[in-house]
Design a protein around this motif. Structure first.
Motif, short mmCIF file in Angstrom:
data_model
loop_
_atom_site.label_atom_id
_atom_site.label_comp_id
_atom_site.label_asym_id
_atom_site.label_seq_id
_atom_site.Cartn_x
_atom_site.Cartn_y
_atom_site.Cartn_z
N SER A 64 -0.85 13.47 -2.43
CA SER A 64 -2.20 13.94 -2.02
C SER A 64 -2.57 14.06 -0.58
CB SER A 64 -3.31 13.37 -3.04
OG SER A 64 -3.60 11.88 -2.49
N ARG A 65 -1.56 13.15 0.11
CA ARG A 65 -2.05 13.14 1.50
C ARG A 65 -1.01 13.54 2.29
NH1 ARG A 65 -4.18 6.91 2.40
NH2 ARG A 65 -5.38 6.58 0.29
N SER B 132 0.15 7.16 -10.88
CA SER B 132 -1.34 7.40 -10.16
C SER B 132 -0.70 7.03 -8.51
CB SER B 132 -2.10 6.10 -10.55
OG SER B 132 -1.73 4.94 -10.32
N LEU B 133 0.02 6.10 -8.40
CA LEU B 133 0.35 5.76 -6.97
C LEU B 133 1.15 7.04 -6.24
CD1 LEU B 133 0.90 3.95 -4.58
CD2 LEU B 133 3.01 3.21 -5.44
N GLU C 62 0.82 10.21 -7.37
CA GLU C 62 -0.45 11.04 -6.92
C GLU C 62 -0.98 10.75 -5.45
OE1 GLU C 62 -1.13 13.95 -8.42
OE2 GLU C 62 0.78 13.74 -9.76
N GLU C 63 -1.19 9.61 -5.52
CA GLU C 63 -1.95 9.20 -4.17
C GLU C 63 -1.16 9.56 -3.04
OE1 GLU C 63 -4.23 5.32 -2.15
OE2 GLU C 63 -3.14 4.96 -4.07
N VAL C 64 0.06 8.99 -3.00
CA VAL C 64 1.13 9.58 -1.86
C VAL C 64 0.98 11.31 -1.55
CG1 VAL C 64 3.36 9.60 -1.00
CG2 VAL C 64 2.36 7.53 -2.04
N ASP D 276 0.79 -1.31 0.00
CA ASP D 276 -0.17 -0.07 -0.05
C ASP D 276 0.80 1.35 -0.03
OD1 ASP D 276 -2.41 1.26 -0.40
OD2 ASP D 276 -2.91 1.19 2.04
N LEU D 277 0.72 2.00 1.08
CA LEU D 277 1.68 3.25 1.00
C LEU D 277 2.59 3.17 2.03
CD1 LEU D 277 -1.25 6.06 0.85
CD2 LEU D 277 -0.18 4.88 -1.06
#
Length: 238
Positions: free
Chosen positions: A150-151, A143-144, A146-148, A100-101
């Motif tokens: 964005s938080r 995309s990963l 961006e997910e990281v 995951d992250l």
């Protein structure tokens, strides 16, 4: 019942230290009577064991863990290359994968320096605060990333990256150089050099060498880490 049982097992994270029944109930937010009933069921299957200090994870979990593919194929293939890297540097060598992250540490060979590190086999740390994590992230899909970014970026020390733009710039540098660095971002006084293990272009793992910050020598360590990672990549591709 199954979900609650898993929740109880996960309450032993991150250290695996013994816990009393009351502590388990408190950490899982379950009634003590419910906790007692599920703990007894888990113990009956060997998933928990009672000791003089409290409840601990059972040997059945260890046996199952040895059968997990990441433990068998990846670890067994990687160990000779990790040992070569250790012999070349005599410093702590890590093998890690992404979960995951987070970065999940799959294997570790402890070096001679004896410096304290937050890493342990089976432990996890944020992708953005570790050399192996940033290296895995750099070669992952956009995309990963961006997910990281964005938080809120989790910080482990005052040197951990907290600005998404700074992280993205560093990821671009890692992609260009083929290696990444952690400069006291996961633990004060510790730095590391990491390189990705790529199979058909996908980052399946990362290798790193960790040293006391005053002994970080990129010109010596980076080629060794990159060579070991490339060799492991070829072995896994076969």
């Amino acid at each position: 019942m199954l979900e609650r049982g898993v929740h109880i097992l996960q309450s032993f994270r991150p250290t695996g230290q013994p816990q009393s029944l009351s502590a388990i109930a408190r950490r899982t937010d379950l009634p003590k009577s419910t906790t007692h009933r599920i703990v007894e069921v888990l113990a009956g299957q060997g998933l928990l064991e009672r000791t003089g200090e409290g409840w601990v994870l059972g040997r059945a979990l260890f046996e199952l863990g040895e059968l997990v593919p990441i433990k068998r194929r990846l670890r067994e293939t990687a160990l000779p290359f990790m040992e070569d890297l250790y012999e070349a540097t005599h410093e702590t060598v890590h093998l890690a994968v992404r979960d995951d992250l987070d970065v999940l540490y799959a294997e570790k060979i402890r070096g001679h320096s004896g410096v304290d590190m937050p890493s342990r086999v089976g432990g996890r740390l944020p992708l953005s605060s570790t050399g192996v994590g940033k290296t895995l992230l750099a070669f992952s899909p956009a995309s990963l990333v961006e997910e990281v970014v964005s938080r809120p970026l989790r910080r482990l020390t005052e040197h951990s990256i907290s600005d998404p733009a700074v992280l993205q710039d560093e990821l671009a540098t890692i992609r260009a150089a083929g290696v990444g660095y952690d400069r006291e971002e996961a633990a004060l006084g510790v730095s590391c050099v990491a390189a990705p293990v790529l199979v058909r272009g996908e980052p399946v793992a990362a290798l790193s060498v960790s040293v006391p910050s005053g002994q970080l020598q990129p010109a010596r360590l980076a080629p060794a880490v990159r060579t070991a990672a490339l060799a492991l990549s070829r072995a896994l591709s076969r």
